[in-house]
Design a protein around this motif. Structure first.
Motif, PDB file in Angstrom:
ATOM      1  N   ILE A 114       0.841  -1.206   0.000  1.00  0.00           N
ATOM      2  CA  ILE A 114       0.000   0.000   0.000  1.00  0.00           C
ATOM      3  C   ILE A 114       0.880   1.261   0.000  1.00  0.00           C
ATOM      4  O   ILE A 114       0.625   2.225  -0.721  1.00  0.00           O
ATOM      5  N   LYS A 115       1.943   1.206   0.814  1.00  0.00           N
ATOM      6  CA  LYS A 115       2.844   2.359   0.894  1.00  0.00           C
ATOM      7  C   LYS A 115       3.568   2.590  -0.440  1.00  0.00           C
ATOM      8  O   LYS A 115       3.827   3.721  -0.827  1.00  0.00           O
ATOM      9  N   TRP A 116       3.910   1.480  -1.093  1.00  0.00           N
ATOM     10  CA  TRP A 116       4.570   1.619  -2.410  1.00  0.00           C
ATOM     11  C   TRP A 116       3.617   2.272  -3.413  1.00  0.00           C
ATOM     12  O   TRP A 116       4.015   3.158  -4.176  1.00  0.00           O
ATOM     13  N   GLU A 117       2.354   1.854  -3.370  1.00  0.00           N
ATOM     14  CA  GLU A 117       1.379   2.435  -4.302  1.00  0.00           C
ATOM     15  C   GLU A 117       1.231   3.940  -4.059  1.00  0.00           C
ATOM     16  O   GLU A 117       1.114   4.736  -4.997  1.00  0.00           O
ATOM     17  N   GLN A 118       1.295   4.333  -2.768  1.00  0.00           N
ATOM     18  CA  GLN A 118       1.204   5.765  -2.437  1.00  0.00           C
ATOM     19  C   GLN A 118       2.462   6.507  -2.907  1.00  0.00           C
ATOM     20  O   GLN A 118       2.381   7.588  -3.483  1.00  0.00           O
ATOM     21  N   ALA A 119       3.614   5.879  -2.649  1.00  0.00           N
ATOM     22  CA  ALA A 119       4.896   6.513  -3.032  1.00  0.00           C
ATOM     23  C   ALA A 119       5.002   6.665  -4.535  1.00  0.00           C
ATOM     24  O   ALA A 119       5.605   7.627  -5.036  1.00  0.00           O
ATOM     25  N   LYS A 120       4.410   5.706  -5.247  1.00  0.00           N
ATOM     26  CA  LYS A 120       4.492   5.735  -6.717  1.00  0.00           C
ATOM     27  C   LYS A 120       3.728   6.923  -7.321  1.00  0.00           C
ATOM     28  O   LYS A 120       4.064   7.398  -8.411  1.00  0.00           O
ATOM     29  N   LYS A 121       2.752   7.402  -6.573  1.00  0.00           N
ATOM     30  CA  LYS A 121       1.994   8.560  -7.061  1.00  0.00           C
ATOM     31  C   LYS A 121       2.912   9.771  -7.159  1.00  0.00           C
ATOM     32  O   LYS A 121       2.769  10.624  -8.028  1.00  0.00           O
ATOM     33  N   GLU A 122       3.850   9.884  -6.206  1.00  0.00           N
ATOM     34  CA  GLU A 122       4.795  11.000  -6.222  1.00  0.00           C
ATOM     35  C   GLU A 122       5.990  10.720  -7.120  1.00  0.00           C
ATOM     36  O   GLU A 122       6.609  11.620  -7.658  1.00  0.00           O
ATOM     37  N   ASN A 123       6.348   9.442  -7.222  1.00  0.00           N
ATOM     38  CA  ASN A 123       7.525   9.064  -8.018  1.00  0.00           C
ATOM     39  C   ASN A 123       7.146   7.880  -8.913  1.00  0.00           C
ATOM     40  O   ASN A 123       7.356   6.722  -8.547  1.00  0.00           O
ATOM     41  N   PRO A 124       6.569   8.171 -10.082  1.00  0.00           N
ATOM     42  CA  PRO A 124       6.051   7.088 -10.944  1.00  0.00           C
ATOM     43  C   PRO A 124       7.120   6.088 -11.381  1.00  0.00           C
ATOM     44  O   PRO A 124       6.788   4.960 -11.735  1.00  0.00           O
ATOM     45  N   ASP A 125       8.400   6.473 -11.285  1.00  0.00           N
ATOM     46  CA  ASP A 125       9.476   5.559 -11.710  1.00  0.00           C
ATOM     47  C   ASP A 125       9.897   4.582 -10.613  1.00  0.00           C
ATOM     48  O   ASP A 125      10.729   3.706 -10.849  1.00  0.00           O
ATOM     49  N   LEU A 126       9.369   4.752  -9.422  1.00  0.00           N
ATOM     50  CA  LEU A 126       9.786   3.907  -8.304  1.00  0.00           C
ATOM     51  C   LEU A 126       9.301   2.467  -8.528  1.00  0.00           C
ATOM     52  O   LEU A 126       8.099   2.200  -8.539  1.00  0.00           O
ATOM     53  N   SER A 127      10.253   1.565  -8.694  1.00  0.00           N
ATOM     54  CA  SER A 127       9.847   0.168  -8.942  1.00  0.00           C
ATOM     55  C   SER A 127       9.520  -0.521  -7.625  1.00  0.00           C
ATOM     56  O   SER A 127      10.034  -0.154  -6.568  1.00  0.00           O
ATOM     57  N   ILE A 128       8.677  -1.533  -7.733  1.00  0.00           N
ATOM     58  CA  ILE A 128       8.294  -2.297  -6.540  1.00  0.00           C
ATOM     59  C   ILE A 128       9.513  -2.982  -5.922  1.00  0.00           C
ATOM     60  O   ILE A 128       9.664  -3.041  -4.702  1.00  0.00           O
ATOM     61  N   GLU A 129      10.429  -3.464  -6.780  1.00  0.00           N
ATOM     62  CA  GLU A 129      11.638  -4.151  -6.298  1.00  0.00           C
ATOM     63  C   GLU A 129      12.510  -3.186  -5.476  1.00  0.00           C
ATOM     64  O   GLU A 129      12.981  -3.519  -4.395  1.00  0.00           O
ATOM     65  N   GLU A 130      12.680  -1.988  -6.035  1.00  0.00           N
ATOM     66  CA  GLU A 130      13.508  -0.982  -5.369  1.00  0.00           C
ATOM     67  C   GLU A 130      12.923  -0.622  -3.997  1.00  0.00           C
ATOM     68  O   GLU A 130      13.620  -0.547  -3.001  1.00  0.00           O
ATOM     69  N   PHE A 131      11.621  -0.422  -3.959  1.00  0.00           N
ATOM     70  CA  PHE A 131      10.944  -0.022  -2.735  1.00  0.00           C
ATOM     71  C   PHE A 131      11.033  -1.114  -1.663  1.00  0.00           C
ATOM     72  O   PHE A 131      11.355  -0.842  -0.501  1.00  0.00           O
ATOM     73  N   PHE A 132      10.761  -2.348  -2.063  1.00  0.00           N
ATOM     74  CA  PHE A 132      10.783  -3.450  -1.091  1.00  0.00           C
ATOM     75  C   PHE A 132      12.206  -3.775  -0.641  1.00  0.00           C
ATOM     76  O   PHE A 132      12.428  -4.110   0.524  1.00  0.00           O
ATOM     77  N   GLN A 133      13.165  -3.682  -1.577  1.00  0.00           N
ATOM     78  CA  GLN A 133      14.552  -3.977  -1.206  1.00  0.00           C
ATOM     79  C   GLN A 133      15.027  -3.009  -0.126  1.00  0.00           C
ATOM     80  O   GLN A 133      15.702  -3.405   0.819  1.00  0.00           O
ATOM     81  N   GLN A 134      14.630  -1.747  -0.262  1.00  0.00           N
ATOM     82  CA  GLN A 134      15.013  -0.749   0.721  1.00  0.00           C
ATOM     83  C   GLN A 134      14.423  -1.088   2.090  1.00  0.00           C
ATOM     84  O   GLN A 134      15.099  -1.010   3.116  1.00  0.00           O
ATOM     85  N   SER A 135      13.173  -1.520   2.092  1.00  0.00           N
ATOM     86  CA  SER A 135      12.528  -1.865   3.369  1.00  0.00           C
ATOM     87  C   SER A 135      13.200  -3.072   4.006  1.00  0.00           C
ATOM     88  O   SER A 135      13.321  -3.173   5.222  1.00  0.00           O
ATOM     89  N   LEU A 136      13.664  -4.001   3.170  1.00  0.00           N
ATOM     90  CA  LEU A 136      14.332  -5.200   3.684  1.00  0.00           C
ATOM     91  C   LEU A 136      15.656  -4.818   4.340  1.00  0.00           C
ATOM     92  O   LEU A 136      16.007  -5.324   5.400  1.00  0.00           O
ATOM     93  N   GLN A 137      16.377  -3.901   3.714  1.00  0.00           N
ATOM     94  CA  GLN A 137      17.656  -3.458   4.285  1.00  0.00           C
ATOM     95  C   GLN A 137      17.438  -2.737   5.610  1.00  0.00           C
ATOM     96  O   GLN A 137      18.214  -2.879   6.534  1.00  0.00           O
ATOM     97  N   ASP A 138      16.323  -1.994   5.689  1.00  0.00           N
ATOM     98  CA  ASP A 138      16.016  -1.279   6.931  1.00  0.00           C
ATOM     99  C   ASP A 138      15.714  -2.241   8.068  1.00  0.00           C
ATOM    100  O   ASP A 138      15.846  -1.912   9.230  1.00  0.00           O
ATOM    101  N   ASN A 139      15.222  -3.446   7.704  1.00  0.00           N
ATOM    102  CA  ASN A 139      14.844  -4.426   8.728  1.00  0.00           C
ATOM    103  C   ASN A 139      15.694  -5.688   8.615  1.00  0.00           C
ATOM    104  O   ASN A 139      15.212  -6.790   8.783  1.00  0.00           O
ATOM    105  N   SER A 140      16.960  -5.488   8.305  1.00  0.00           N
ATOM    106  CA  SER A 140      17.851  -6.617   8.082  1.00  0.00           C
ATOM    107  C   SER A 140      17.901  -7.558   9.274  1.00  0.00           C
ATOM    108  O   SER A 140      18.136  -7.127  10.394  1.00  0.00           O
ATOM    109  N   PRO A 141      17.654  -8.876   9.049  1.00  0.00           N
ATOM    110  CA  PRO A 141      17.760  -9.808  10.159  1.00  0.00           C
ATOM    111  C   PRO A 141      19.187  -9.923  10.672  1.00  0.00           C
ATOM    112  O   PRO A 141      19.418 -10.316  11.782  1.00  0.00           O
ATOM    113  N   SER A 142      20.151  -9.536   9.824  1.00  0.00           N
ATOM    114  CA  SER A 142      21.530  -9.616  10.299  1.00  0.00           C
ATOM    115  C   SER A 142      21.772  -8.597  11.399  1.00  0.00           C
ATOM    116  O   SER A 142      22.658  -8.758  12.224  1.00  0.00           O
TER     117      SER A 142
END
Lengths: 388, 162
Positions: A114-142
């Motif tokens: 849902i957040k990606w869909e909202q972010a895409k409204k402001e940045n239509p080039d934002l890919s789903i992969e890019e958005f999710f990868q960033q969130s994964l790094q923010d919550n790295s299990p390491s």
């Protein structure tokens, strides 16, 4: 032929701009249950939980539904799995907990979507992969699992032993027949051991009350500071010792006289090398702790076969009286220790106050500090004891 | 208000007895963002993991496609008490893939549940209270492990805390 099958279905819809409505179904050969969970998108927090059994086992399982509501307020962060397992799993039911964890993970993905869909409204080039990868790094299990600098190495050595298949269950280590200095050699306290429910002060007070001569704090992968131990000794006027329960690729090990604070999983082979260098001592903790409804011997394991396990090449002793396992499992370990001719110990593995002192280890001489403890262990001057 | 789903997940975990000595456990996941499977083969009686495979065929996380190598660290590990901590430590150490850890836990958990089912199959269809009372008496680790075996439940009536 299938021996077991578990199906889980999770459906999520947006109830309003900030609330996800999560419906989870778990259906397997043993259990059938459903959950309805409301989750805040902005806070990633559980707002409410309701659950219902469809199929269950014991006549008291329905009690589990009452405790589910206690998950309200839980944040879906890096602690959520442990929190749900510990609180909902233990108070309610671990199968409801399993489904709730899956519901929370799904809700987190849905919220991100849902957040990606909202972010895409402001940045239509934002890919789903890019958005999710960033969130994964923010919550790295390491960043959740502290890494150790020791690499896991595969252990290939084998121990050759003679075979004995008889399981002994009536070993007698009566405290009235074993005289000496009695220490509960396996104790966990909260919060250093996250699975414990008792503070160190509560444990010490109880140990004194029931007449133990000392306790040894063996937190999970945490090393007590020597000054803290000295302070506890003085504060309570009681013998407080410490070791460490280290998780290895071959199971949990009680380690004494080893001052490295190991985090993460270490190979037992590597641990042995390091502990030997510091003249420490390793006891295999509850090596045959089984499962909740069946034992290792139900799988066809015999003491003779079990004694061939690689791990026994790397330990100095076996814990044959552990307060958290069954008499059969302790008896099984004793049989294996006899085959291997290894020294044996006992400890309550207490996680709650009332558990302390169930089993302990009796030393022939007083052990009043960690150096004396390691010396006594290395000299083999100890035996397990049923304390209460 | 629309009732259209914004996310949907299906997860199926199954356990198959391959022969007298080997058991296969597979977890298959299909959801809005991911499609994957994790498969292990365990050897009896030690429940030692002798084979571990996985594949992420669809994911928004690029690193998930490299999960297979990390899973090999599980070879030689035994499914038993504490195995979840070992999985988290070994698999989580070099790959940032929470889903892989979760699915690996699920396949191990399913192996245990397959044996649990064998035990529970012995419970009588009616009046099973005595069966479960004996179960908790024989294995005090069950005491206070869930609502059914907590103080106040008829199944632990008369039992002292362990």
């Amino acid at each position: 032929m299938l021996k077991f099958c578990r199906n889980k279905l999770i459906s999520i819809k947006k109830e309003d701009n900030d609330i996800l409505s999560v419906h989870g179904v778990l259906d397997d050969h043993i259990y059938g249950l459903t959950l309805n969970v409301k989750i805040s998108i902005s806070k990633l927090e559980i707002l409410s939980v309701n659950g219902k059994w469809n199929r269950w086992t014991t006549p008291e399982c329905p009690r589990a539904e009452l405790f589910l509501k206690e998950a309200a307020g839980y944040k879906i962060d890096e602690e959520i799995t442990q929190k749900i397992k510990k609180n909902i799993g233990n108070k309610s039911c671990r199968h409801f907990a399993n489904l709730l964890i899956d519901c929370c993970f799904s809700a987190k993905e849905a919220a991100l979507l849902i957040k990606w869909e909202q972010a895409k409204k402001e940045n239509p080039d934002l890919s789903i992969e890019e958005f999710f990868q960033q969130s994964l790094q923010d919550n790295s299990p390491s960043s959740q699992t502290t890494k150790d600098d020791i690499k896991i190495k595969k252990i290939e050595a084998k121990v050759e032993v003679k075979t004995s298949d008889k399981i002994e269950t009536n070993a007698c280590f009566d405290k009235n027949e074993i005289k000496g200095f009695i220490v509960d050699l396996h104790v966990h306290t909260s919060p250093l051991s996250p699975c414990s429910f008792a503070s160190v002060d509560e444990m010490i007070i109880q140990a004194k009350k029931i007449g133990l001569d000392g306790i040894c704090l063996t937190e999970h992968n945490h090393l007590w500071d020597e000054d803290e131990i000295n302070n506890l000794r003085q504060k309570h006027g009681f013998n407080v010792l410490c070791g460490n329960e280290i998780t290895t690729d071959q199971g949990d090990m009680l380690v004494f006289g080893f001052n490295k604070d190991i985090k993460g999983i270490i190979s037992l082979e590597e641990l042995k090398k390091q502990v030997e260098k510091s003249n420490g001592f390793i006891i295999a903790a509850h090596p045959f702790r089984g499962f909740l409804t069946f034992n290792v011997n139900d799988l066809g394991l015999t003491p003779g076969k079990a004694a061939n396990r690689t791990l026994f090449k790397y330990v100095d002793a076996l814990e044959v009286l552990n307060g958290k396992v069954t008499e059969k499992e302790n008896g099984f370990t004793l049989q294996v220790a006899k085959i291997l001719k290894l020294p044996i110990s006992g400890g309550s593995d207490a996680h709650e106050v009332f558990e302390i002192g169930k089993y302990a280890t009796c030393f022939s001489e007083p052990v009043t500090n960690n150096d004396e403890l390691v010396t006594a262990l290395r000299n083999g001057k100890f035996s397990p004891v049923i304390f209460k | 208000m629309t009732n259209i789903l914004c996310f949907s997940r299906n997860r199926c975990t199954s356990v198959e007895q391959m022969d007298e000595n080997n058991i296969k456990s597979v977890c298959r996941l299909q959801d809005t963002l991911t499609e994957a499977f994790v498969e292990i083969i365990v050897k009896l009686p030690d429940l030692e993991i002798i084979s571990a495979n996985c594949e992420f065929t669809r994911s928004v996380y690029k690193n998930y496609f490299n999960a297979q190598k990390s899973l090999q660290k599980l070879l030689g590990i035994r499914i038993g008490a504490g195995v979840l901590k070992i999985i988290k430590g070994l698999v989580g150490e070099d790959i940032n893939c929470p889903e892989l850890i979760y699915m690996t836990e699920e396949v191990c958990h399913a192996v245990i549940l397959s044996f649990t089912k064998d035990t529970l199959d012995k419970a009588p269809l009616t009046d099973s209270k005595e069966f479960y009372q004996k179960m908790v008496k024989d294995n005090t680790r069950l005491y206070n492990r869930c609502a059914a075996f907590a103080p106040g439940s008829s199944l632990v009536e008369g039992l002292d805390p362990p």
